[in-house]
Structures are given as structure tokens and as C-alpha cells.
Design a protein around this motif. Structure first.
Motif, PDB file in Angstrom:
ATOM      1  N   LYS A  76       4.415  41.595 -17.678  1.00  0.00           N
ATOM      2  CA  LYS A  76       5.611  41.803 -16.858  1.00  0.00           C
ATOM      3  C   LYS A  76       6.910  41.555 -17.606  1.00  0.00           C
ATOM      4  O   LYS A  76       7.830  42.360 -17.531  1.00  0.00           O
ATOM      5  N   VAL A  77       7.016  40.457 -18.327  1.00  0.00           N
ATOM      6  CA  VAL A  77       8.276  40.082 -18.971  1.00  0.00           C
ATOM      7  C   VAL A  77       8.733  41.162 -19.945  1.00  0.00           C
ATOM      8  O   VAL A  77       9.881  41.608 -19.907  1.00  0.00           O
ATOM      9  N   GLY A  78       7.837  41.608 -20.811  1.00  0.00           N
ATOM     10  CA  GLY A  78       8.185  42.646 -21.787  1.00  0.00           C
ATOM     11  C   GLY A  78       8.557  43.956 -21.113  1.00  0.00           C
ATOM     12  O   GLY A  78       9.514  44.629 -21.519  1.00  0.00           O
ATOM     13  N   ILE A  79       7.825  44.310 -20.075  1.00  0.00           N
ATOM     14  CA  ILE A  79       8.099  45.556 -19.352  1.00  0.00           C
ATOM     15  C   ILE A  79       9.418  45.449 -18.608  1.00  0.00           C
ATOM     16  O   ILE A  79      10.205  46.396 -18.586  1.00  0.00           O
ATOM     17  N   TYR A  80       9.684  44.277 -18.013  1.00  0.00           N
ATOM     18  CA  TYR A  80      10.954  44.086 -17.307  1.00  0.00           C
ATOM     19  C   TYR A  80      12.142  44.316 -18.239  1.00  0.00           C
ATOM     20  O   TYR A  80      13.149  44.895 -17.850  1.00  0.00           O
ATOM     21  N   LYS A  81      12.030  43.863 -19.493  1.00  0.00           N
ATOM     22  CA  LYS A  81      13.113  44.052 -20.462  1.00  0.00           C
ATOM     23  C   LYS A  81      13.349  45.542 -20.727  1.00  0.00           C
ATOM     24  O   LYS A  81      14.485  46.005 -20.771  1.00  0.00           O
ATOM     25  N   VAL A  82      12.260  46.283 -20.885  1.00  0.00           N
ATOM     26  CA  VAL A  82      12.379  47.724 -21.148  1.00  0.00           C
ATOM     27  C   VAL A  82      12.943  48.432 -19.921  1.00  0.00           C
ATOM     28  O   VAL A  82      13.835  49.280 -20.039  1.00  0.00           O
ATOM     29  N   VAL A  83      12.451  48.079 -18.732  1.00  0.00           N
ATOM     30  CA  VAL A  83      12.937  48.682 -17.487  1.00  0.00           C
ATOM     31  C   VAL A  83      14.433  48.427 -17.340  1.00  0.00           C
ATOM     32  O   VAL A  83      15.202  49.324 -17.003  1.00  0.00           O
ATOM     33  N   ARG A  84      14.848  47.214 -17.625  1.00  0.00           N
ATOM     34  CA  ARG A  84      16.262  46.844 -17.517  1.00  0.00           C
ATOM     35  C   ARG A  84      17.116  47.721 -18.434  1.00  0.00           C
ATOM     36  O   ARG A  84      18.159  48.220 -18.029  1.00  0.00           O
ATOM     37  N   ASN A  85      16.665  47.925 -19.661  1.00  0.00           N
ATOM     38  CA  ASN A  85      17.422  48.746 -20.612  1.00  0.00           C
ATOM     39  C   ASN A  85      17.441  50.219 -20.210  1.00  0.00           C
ATOM     40  O   ASN A  85      18.479  50.874 -20.293  1.00  0.00           O
ATOM     41  N   ILE A  86      16.309  50.745 -19.776  1.00  0.00           N
ATOM     42  CA  ILE A  86      16.224  52.170 -19.424  1.00  0.00           C
ATOM     43  C   ILE A  86      17.007  52.461 -18.149  1.00  0.00           C
ATOM     44  O   ILE A  86      17.760  53.425 -18.077  1.00  0.00           O
ATOM     45  N   ALA A  87      16.804  51.633 -17.116  1.00  0.00           N
ATOM     46  CA  ALA A  87      17.448  51.874 -15.814  1.00  0.00           C
ATOM     47  C   ALA A  87      18.887  51.381 -15.789  1.00  0.00           C
ATOM     48  O   ALA A  87      19.620  51.677 -14.841  1.00  0.00           O
ATOM     49  N   ASN A  88      19.269  50.615 -16.805  1.00  0.00           N
ATOM     50  CA  ASN A  88      20.626  50.076 -16.888  1.00  0.00           C
ATOM     51  C   ASN A  88      20.973  49.256 -15.639  1.00  0.00           C
ATOM     52  O   ASN A  88      21.983  49.492 -14.978  1.00  0.00           O
ATOM     53  N   ILE A  89      20.071  48.301 -15.335  1.00  0.00           N
ATOM     54  CA  ILE A  89      20.279  47.432 -14.173  1.00  0.00           C
ATOM     55  C   ILE A  89      20.305  45.980 -14.630  1.00  0.00           C
ATOM     56  O   ILE A  89      19.856  45.651 -15.723  1.00  0.00           O
ATOM     57  N   ALA A  90      20.813  45.114 -13.779  1.00  0.00           N
ATOM     58  CA  ALA A  90      20.921  43.688 -14.100  1.00  0.00           C
ATOM     59  C   ALA A  90      19.553  43.017 -14.063  1.00  0.00           C
ATOM     60  O   ALA A  90      18.625  43.491 -13.398  1.00  0.00           O
ATOM     61  N   VAL A  91      19.451  41.889 -14.763  1.00  0.00           N
ATOM     62  CA  VAL A  91      18.197  41.139 -14.843  1.00  0.00           C
ATOM     63  C   VAL A  91      17.654  40.799 -13.461  1.00  0.00           C
ATOM     64  O   VAL A  91      16.464  40.976 -13.194  1.00  0.00           O
TER      65      VAL A  91
END
Length: 131
Positions: A76-91
Motif C-alpha cells: 500500500k505505502v509504495g502504491i499510495y506514493k505513485v497514486v499521489r504523484n499520478i493523480a496529483n492529489i494530497a497525501v
């Protein structure tokens, strides 16, 4: 109301993504291909008197959606980082965004951009598809 009518009414409420998933599950369950032509007869349109014209070609799809299907608990943690960068959303929005999957992460993007996003997500361990 008949069973068929009830099903039709329920189908009318589906989103495009849900309808796509439904078709995929029907294909898997019944071993069919929804893109295959059905029926025995071939219907030919009348040709104009001036001669045969080529049938219009199907337009090639140019815009794609990246759909996040599954996030393994141990990644989850690694995927959350990628999702955050791709979707351009806050943590703090990532967990809420990924709370219900499958979900479109990016919509109406180029094939190259979709492939790049898919690759990043898969490298992090997510299950992703491009539609």
C-alpha cells in the motif's frame, strides 16, 4: 415487471466503467467474446448507383483511462506514493481515493501517458488496466 425488464432497468444505472467490468465478467463466465458478430445472416447495405464506396473505417482510439483495480495490503505505502504523484492529489486524499476499487485514476489521456502510469503502478505492485 419481468426479470428481463428489471435487469434492463438496473443496467441503465451503471457507469461506463461498471458496464465495461460487467462485459468482462460475462465474457469470462460464459466463455464468449462480446466483440464477435452474432447471427447467421449478413446484412448488406444498398450501394449507391455511382459504384462501391469504401465503408468508413473505425476510428482508432486515442484517449485512454488508467483503472486501478487492486492494491495488495503489503504494498500500500509504495502504491499510495505513485497514486499521489499520478493523480496529483494530497497525501491525506490518497487513502480515501483508493478506498473503493476499481477506480479510474487518470481519464482521457494519451496511450503513452497511460502506459507510463500503468508501468509505474505495476512496478509498485498494483493491479492496473487501461481502457
Amino acid at each position: 415487471m419481468s426479470t428481463v425488464s428489471e435487469i434492463i432497468e438496473k443496467l441503465k444505472t451503471l457507469t461506463l466503467l461498471e458496464a465495461s467490468e460487467l462485459v468482462s465478467q460475462i465474457e469470462e463466465t460464459f466463455g464468449v467474446d462480446a466483440s464477435a458478430p452474432v447471427g447467421g445472416g449478413v446484412v448488406m447495405a444498398a450501394m449507391p448507383a455511382g459504384g462501391a464506396e469504401a465503408a468508413p473505417k473505425e476510428e482508432e482510439k486515442t484517449l485512454f483511462d488508467v483503472v486501478l483495480e487492486e492494491i495488495p495490503a503489503d504494498k500500500k505505502v509504495g502504491i499510495y506514493k505513485v497514486v499521489r504523484n499520478i493523480a496529483n492529489i494530497a497525501v491525506n486524499q490518497v487513502k480515501e481515493f483508493t478506498g473503493t476499487l476499481p477506480k479510474a485514476l487518470k481519464e482521457s489521456i494519451s496511450k503513452e501517458e497511460a502506459e507510463a502510469a500503468k508501468q509505474q503502478l505495476e512496478e509498485a505492485g498494483a493491479k492496473v488496466k487501461i481502457v
